[in-house]
Design a protein around this motif. Structure first.
Motif, PDB file in Angstrom:
ATOM      1  N   MET A 126      -3.038   6.282 -26.377  1.00 53.57           N
ATOM      2  CA  MET A 126      -4.546   5.940 -27.199  1.00 53.57           C
ATOM      3  C   MET A 126      -4.082   6.167 -28.702  1.00 53.57           C
ATOM      4  O   MET A 126      -3.490   7.059 -28.858  1.00 53.57           O
ATOM      5  CB  MET A 126      -5.663   6.498 -26.746  1.00 53.57           C
ATOM      6  CG  MET A 126      -6.090   6.267 -25.389  1.00 53.57           C
ATOM      7  SD  MET A 126      -7.568   7.200 -24.793  1.00 53.57           S
ATOM      8  CE  MET A 126      -7.064   8.724 -24.432  1.00 53.57           C
ATOM      9  N   PRO A 163      -4.245  -2.459 -19.559  1.00 52.85           N
ATOM     10  CA  PRO A 163      -5.441  -1.424 -19.909  1.00 52.85           C
ATOM     11  C   PRO A 163      -6.811  -1.826 -19.779  1.00 52.85           C
ATOM     12  O   PRO A 163      -7.884  -0.915 -19.796  1.00 52.85           O
ATOM     13  CB  PRO A 163      -4.959  -0.681 -21.350  1.00 52.85           C
ATOM     14  CG  PRO A 163      -4.449  -1.751 -22.085  1.00 52.85           C
ATOM     15  CD  PRO A 163      -3.775  -2.758 -21.047  1.00 52.85           C
ATOM     16  N   GLU A 164      -7.023  -3.160 -20.110  1.00 51.29           N
ATOM     17  CA  GLU A 164      -8.498  -3.696 -20.043  1.00 51.29           C
ATOM     18  C   GLU A 164      -8.877  -4.098 -18.817  1.00 51.29           C
ATOM     19  O   GLU A 164      -9.820  -4.567 -18.660  1.00 51.29           O
ATOM     20  CB  GLU A 164      -8.520  -4.929 -21.210  1.00 51.29           C
ATOM     21  CG  GLU A 164      -8.345  -4.241 -22.613  1.00 51.29           C
ATOM     22  CD  GLU A 164      -8.675  -5.333 -23.730  1.00 51.29           C
ATOM     23  OE1 GLU A 164      -8.998  -6.256 -23.313  1.00 51.29           O
ATOM     24  OE2 GLU A 164      -8.295  -4.844 -24.895  1.00 51.29           O
ATOM     25  N   ARG A 214      -4.091   0.429 -26.537  1.00 50.53           N
ATOM     26  CA  ARG A 214      -4.051   1.438 -25.159  1.00 50.53           C
ATOM     27  C   ARG A 214      -2.838   0.757 -24.441  1.00 50.53           C
ATOM     28  O   ARG A 214      -2.430  -0.385 -24.388  1.00 50.53           O
ATOM     29  CB  ARG A 214      -5.197   1.279 -24.745  1.00 50.53           C
ATOM     30  CG  ARG A 214      -6.273   1.967 -25.136  1.00 50.53           C
ATOM     31  CD  ARG A 214      -7.622   2.306 -24.656  1.00 50.53           C
ATOM     32  NE  ARG A 214      -8.205   3.068 -25.829  1.00 50.53           N
ATOM     33  CZ  ARG A 214      -9.491   3.345 -25.964  1.00 50.53           C
ATOM     34  NH1 ARG A 214     -10.203   2.953 -24.649  1.00 50.53           N
ATOM     35  NH2 ARG A 214     -10.026   3.753 -26.705  1.00 50.53           N
ATOM     36  N   ARG A 218     -12.723   0.322 -15.732  1.00 48.34           N
ATOM     37  CA  ARG A 218     -11.213   0.556 -16.552  1.00 48.34           C
ATOM     38  C   ARG A 218     -11.004   1.984 -16.502  1.00 48.34           C
ATOM     39  O   ARG A 218     -11.806   2.993 -16.234  1.00 48.34           O
ATOM     40  CB  ARG A 218     -11.640   0.119 -17.886  1.00 48.34           C
ATOM     41  CG  ARG A 218     -11.463  -1.612 -17.985  1.00 48.34           C
ATOM     42  CD  ARG A 218     -12.116  -1.907 -19.274  1.00 48.34           C
ATOM     43  NE  ARG A 218     -11.299  -1.349 -20.575  1.00 48.34           N
ATOM     44  CZ  ARG A 218     -11.209  -1.995 -21.710  1.00 48.34           C
ATOM     45  NH1 ARG A 218     -11.788  -2.925 -21.902  1.00 48.34           N
ATOM     46  NH2 ARG A 218     -10.634  -1.202 -22.680  1.00 48.34           N
ATOM     47  N   ALA A 219      -9.747   2.383 -16.421  1.00 46.97           N
ATOM     48  CA  ALA A 219      -9.105   3.703 -16.875  1.00 46.97           C
ATOM     49  C   ALA A 219      -9.709   4.311 -17.841  1.00 46.97           C
ATOM     50  O   ALA A 219      -9.937   5.714 -17.856  1.00 46.97           O
ATOM     51  CB  ALA A 219      -7.500   3.832 -16.836  1.00 46.97           C
ATOM     52  N   ASP A 220     -10.302   3.718 -18.961  1.00 49.01           N
ATOM     53  CA  ASP A 220     -10.771   4.478 -20.235  1.00 49.01           C
ATOM     54  C   ASP A 220     -12.319   4.277 -20.038  1.00 49.01           C
ATOM     55  O   ASP A 220     -12.781   4.445 -21.151  1.00 49.01           O
ATOM     56  CB  ASP A 220     -10.185   3.628 -21.538  1.00 49.01           C
ATOM     57  CG  ASP A 220     -10.523   2.340 -21.568  1.00 49.01           C
ATOM     58  OD1 ASP A 220     -10.905   1.594 -20.691  1.00 49.01           O
ATOM     59  OD2 ASP A 220     -10.117   1.708 -22.484  1.00 49.01           O
ATOM     60  N   MET A 271      -2.336   7.228 -19.914  1.00 44.50           N
ATOM     61  CA  MET A 271      -2.934   6.206 -20.914  1.00 44.50           C
ATOM     62  C   MET A 271      -2.599   6.634 -22.244  1.00 44.50           C
ATOM     63  O   MET A 271      -3.196   7.820 -22.761  1.00 44.50           O
ATOM     64  CB  MET A 271      -4.391   5.910 -20.570  1.00 44.50           C
ATOM     65  CG  MET A 271      -5.075   5.123 -21.717  1.00 44.50           C
ATOM     66  SD  MET A 271      -6.645   4.630 -21.286  1.00 44.50           S
ATOM     67  CE  MET A 271      -6.425   3.012 -20.560  1.00 44.50           C
ATOM     68  N   LEU A 290      -1.185   1.586 -20.760  1.00 47.58           N
ATOM     69  CA  LEU A 290      -1.904   2.260 -19.470  1.00 47.58           C
ATOM     70  C   LEU A 290      -0.298   2.108 -18.311  1.00 47.58           C
ATOM     71  O   LEU A 290       0.214   0.927 -18.081  1.00 47.58           O
ATOM     72  CB  LEU A 290      -2.860   1.618 -18.895  1.00 47.58           C
ATOM     73  CG  LEU A 290      -3.279   1.890 -17.498  1.00 47.58           C
ATOM     74  CD1 LEU A 290      -3.757   3.321 -17.490  1.00 47.58           C
ATOM     75  CD2 LEU A 290      -4.753   1.317 -17.254  1.00 47.58           C
ATOM     76  N   MET A 348     -13.148   9.105 -17.491  1.00 47.02           N
ATOM     77  CA  MET A 348     -12.322   9.984 -18.313  1.00 47.02           C
ATOM     78  C   MET A 348     -13.303  11.399 -18.507  1.00 47.02           C
ATOM     79  O   MET A 348     -12.510  12.581 -18.732  1.00 47.02           O
ATOM     80  CB  MET A 348     -12.189   9.175 -19.764  1.00 47.02           C
ATOM     81  CG  MET A 348     -11.432   8.102 -19.588  1.00 47.02           C
ATOM     82  SD  MET A 348     -10.620   7.778 -21.404  1.00 47.02           S
ATOM     83  CE  MET A 348      -8.875   7.809 -21.126  1.00 47.02           C
TER      84      MET A 348
END
Lengths: 282, 282
Positions: free
Chosen positions: B113, B14-15, B2, A20-22, B111, B4, A27
């Protein structure tokens, strides 16, 4: 050619997105890794690599999945690799801190990759190297654990930048030096020198990674009558040595031919002897 | 919450996984990022953030996608954010070097948040801080560009480890110091001190990131009759100052209340004045 396995042993498509991007590994470079050579289905120094992974996890406070999970992922990649066409594989184990704000479950995977032509060239022909300042005093490790000097973290941008610096100067490799002029390590290797049948490498207490390949070399050397030392030495010692090598899991025992443009002793027989010592482990 | 977006402006889940396991951002922390505060649909200091992203890309030799692509991704996230329930957003821009052995196309995304409760607490109530050695001399930046001291790289594991060190000591924040005892920066902030109506912050030449929020504060302060200095200062100056702040994009102008357990001047009126100066930009 890439083979990707999850920690439950599932083989997944290496070209499909996995993180995932997060993910904190993405990050913040917040994770750890190991790179292991596998020859004809046999991982080399798997125990020391998994020990070092566990040590990195401890230094960084990452809840490392159990050893059996890593062994399972290693087996899955090894079983799936096309050994008939590719007798060597570089196997990368990666563990990130997991998703930002998640439940703390780390993200882990094992990826098998081909050994590149450039790596084989360095292994076979030896390398030119430059010394570059790492900017640290060698006594920082104990005093400042937050600098993660003994952890093999995913935050490798500086190591990669140093390799680009070498490339821009037409040189193969880098030897990092500390503020006191002592020799530290390469961006992806340990430095080993030989002098009068004594092998010497920099101690981990100087803020470097404990070497698995260097460890295997020293273990065999000790069994064959060499003396070994793990102690600080200076760049001047590179030029006074009977030989200089970079030890790394995939490039193995790479002979250094020049340092900062000046030739160092690079005896073919001595090099062959050290390679044979290392190989005697397997 | 989130949101994205990719650089073409597409909104994606985002997941769902976005990055391949062999993306160099994952494998080597080899990429760059920015974090931007967006308040009521308006990104703060977007120009300086995109300038710094470009500077990081230059320092690391990453082929940064064009500015219009980043602006497009920012717009997409801003347009998709639920402003009615969440009037503030932390927007992260990430660009990695792309897939290992690939065609050199970087991986980029934006992204959005939520701003965490802990961040709001620090912003509103101020923080306790400890000084931690960063291990570098402040004159390394120019001499050793491979150390990437001025680049906001994804290799942030040390910054995160320093924050965990603070947490383990029951403290909110860290102020890094150089080998000469001078004040560098926080792991995710710039340090600002005030003394006799002069604001002072550490120069980027000391090996720190040029601050966007600190820059916005100084810009407004200069317009309102304050003098500003960008020059080295020591930890002793923290205790002699009329006030100490950590400036960061999302935490904004955070008042420091104690350093290494000792109270520093923390005047409420002066803090309110600086916050008002900063806000006058928007």
């Amino acid at each position: 050619m890439r083979v990707l396995a999850l920690l439950d042993g599932t083989i997944v498509d290496p070209e499909a997105p996995l993180l995932r991007a997060d993910d904190l590994g993405v990050m913040r470079g917040d994770g750890i890794f190991e790179t292991i050579l596998v020859v004809d289905r046999r991982p080399r120094e798997l125990g020391p690599h998994l020990d070092r992974l566990a040590n990195s996890a401890r230094l960084m406070g990452i809840a490392l999945p159990e050893r059996a999970a890593w062994e399972r992922a290693v087996r899955a990649v090894v079983d799936d690799w096309p050994w008939e066409t590719d007798p060597e594989m570089a196997l990368k184990l990666v563990c990130t801190r997991g998703v930002d704000g998640g439940d703390g479950t780390p993200t882990g995977f094992a990826m098998g990759m081909q050994v590149g032509a450039e790596t084989l060239r360095k292994r076979n022909e030896g390398v030119s190297a430059i010394t570059l300042e790492r900017g640290y005093a060698p006594d920082l490790t104990e005093r400042a654990p937050w600098l993660l000097l003994g952890a093999k973290s995913l935050s490798y941008a500086v190591n990669m930048a140093a390799m680009r610096e070498a490339e821009s100067r037409g040189v193969d490799e880098v030897i990092f030096t500390a503020t006191d002029g002592s020799v530290l390590e390469g961006p992806t290797s340990n430095v080993v020198i030989a002098k009068d049948r004594v092998l010497c490498t920099t101690p981990p207490s100087s803020g470097i990674l404990k070497g698995t390949t260097q460890g295997a070399l020293f273990r065999a050397a000790e069994e064959h009558g060499w003396r070994t030392r793990v102690e600080k030495f200076d760049t001047a010692d590179l030029f006074a040595a009977d030989g200089v090598w970079l030890a790394s899991s995939v490039r193995l025992i790479t002979q250094v031919r020049t340092v900062d443009g000046t030739p160092v002793s690079a005896d073919a027989d001595l090099h062959a002897e050290l390679c044979k010592l290392y190989e005697s482990n397997y």
